[in-house]
Design a protein around this motif. Structure first.
Motif, PDB file in Angstrom:
ATOM      1  N   TRP A 170       0.839  -1.184   0.000  1.00  0.00           N
ATOM      2  CA  TRP A 170       0.000   0.000   0.000  1.00  0.00           C
ATOM      3  C   TRP A 170       0.876   1.236   0.000  1.00  0.00           C
ATOM      4  O   TRP A 170       1.884   1.286   0.702  1.00  0.00           O
ATOM      5  N   SER A 225       1.219   5.551   0.469  1.00  0.00           N
ATOM      6  CA  SER A 225       0.641   6.694   1.166  1.00  0.00           C
ATOM      7  C   SER A 225       0.277   7.794   0.169  1.00  0.00           C
ATOM      8  O   SER A 225       0.618   7.709  -1.020  1.00  0.00           O
ATOM      9  N   VAL A 226      -0.366   8.840   0.656  1.00  0.00           N
ATOM     10  CA  VAL A 226      -0.698   9.986  -0.193  1.00  0.00           C
ATOM     11  C   VAL A 226       0.577  10.585  -0.784  1.00  0.00           C
ATOM     12  O   VAL A 226       0.629  10.888  -1.981  1.00  0.00           O
ATOM     13  N   GLU A 227       1.595  10.742   0.043  1.00  0.00           N
ATOM     14  CA  GLU A 227       2.857  11.315  -0.440  1.00  0.00           C
ATOM     15  C   GLU A 227       3.478  10.448  -1.535  1.00  0.00           C
ATOM     16  O   GLU A 227       3.949  10.960  -2.548  1.00  0.00           O
ATOM     17  N   GLU A 228       3.456   9.135  -1.327  1.00  0.00           N
ATOM     18  CA  GLU A 228       4.057   8.221  -2.302  1.00  0.00           C
ATOM     19  C   GLU A 228       3.279   8.187  -3.615  1.00  0.00           C
ATOM     20  O   GLU A 228       3.873   8.190  -4.688  1.00  0.00           O
ATOM     21  N   LYS A 263       0.085  16.605  -3.299  1.00  0.00           N
ATOM     22  CA  LYS A 263      -0.821  15.923  -2.377  1.00  0.00           C
ATOM     23  C   LYS A 263      -2.213  16.537  -2.450  1.00  0.00           C
ATOM     24  O   LYS A 263      -3.211  15.809  -2.366  1.00  0.00           O
ATOM     25  N   ARG A 284      -9.458   4.153   3.023  1.00  0.00           N
ATOM     26  CA  ARG A 284      -9.218   4.852   4.285  1.00  0.00           C
ATOM     27  C   ARG A 284      -8.869   3.818   5.346  1.00  0.00           C
ATOM     28  O   ARG A 284      -9.633   2.880   5.573  1.00  0.00           O
ATOM     29  N   LEU A 307      -5.714   7.670   7.679  1.00  0.00           N
ATOM     30  CA  LEU A 307      -4.825   7.717   6.519  1.00  0.00           C
ATOM     31  C   LEU A 307      -5.495   7.173   5.264  1.00  0.00           C
ATOM     32  O   LEU A 307      -6.295   6.243   5.321  1.00  0.00           O
ATOM     33  N   TRP A 308      -5.146   7.748   4.128  1.00  0.00           N
ATOM     34  CA  TRP A 308      -5.547   7.214   2.837  1.00  0.00           C
ATOM     35  C   TRP A 308      -4.419   6.331   2.321  1.00  0.00           C
ATOM     36  O   TRP A 308      -3.248   6.699   2.414  1.00  0.00           O
ATOM     37  N   LYS A 309      -4.766   5.175   1.757  1.00  0.00           N
ATOM     38  CA  LYS A 309      -3.782   4.256   1.181  1.00  0.00           C
ATOM     39  C   LYS A 309      -4.228   3.867  -0.226  1.00  0.00           C
ATOM     40  O   LYS A 309      -5.419   3.871  -0.549  1.00  0.00           O
TER      41      LYS A 309
END
Length: 65
Positions: free
Chosen positions: A5, A7-10, A19, A35, A39-41
């Motif tokens: 998974w 992250s938003v940054e990735e 972002k 969600r 965190l969003w994944k």
């Protein structure tokens, strides 16, 4: 082995956007996101399919389909 998974940054770095753009796409364009707590994944395969289907296209590009 399953895909990890992101992250938003990735996912923002993967797509070359900010972002803020990712958050806007989740809200307004149905970007595939999951969600987990606060965190969003993301799964890259789901996001790639969404992009290929035109989900990330600008309004002009989406109206041409």
């Amino acid at each position: 082995m399953s895909e990890r998974w992101l992250s938003v940054e990735e996912i923002a770095a993967y797509l070359g956007v900010s972002k803020d753009t990712v958050y806007a796409w989740i809200r307004g364009r149905g970007m595939p996101a999951h969600r987990i707590g606060r965190l969003w994944k993301f799964k890259t395969q789901e996001v790639d399919e969404w992009v290929k289907s035109g989900g990330a296209a600008d309004e002009e590009g989406r109206n041409k389909k």
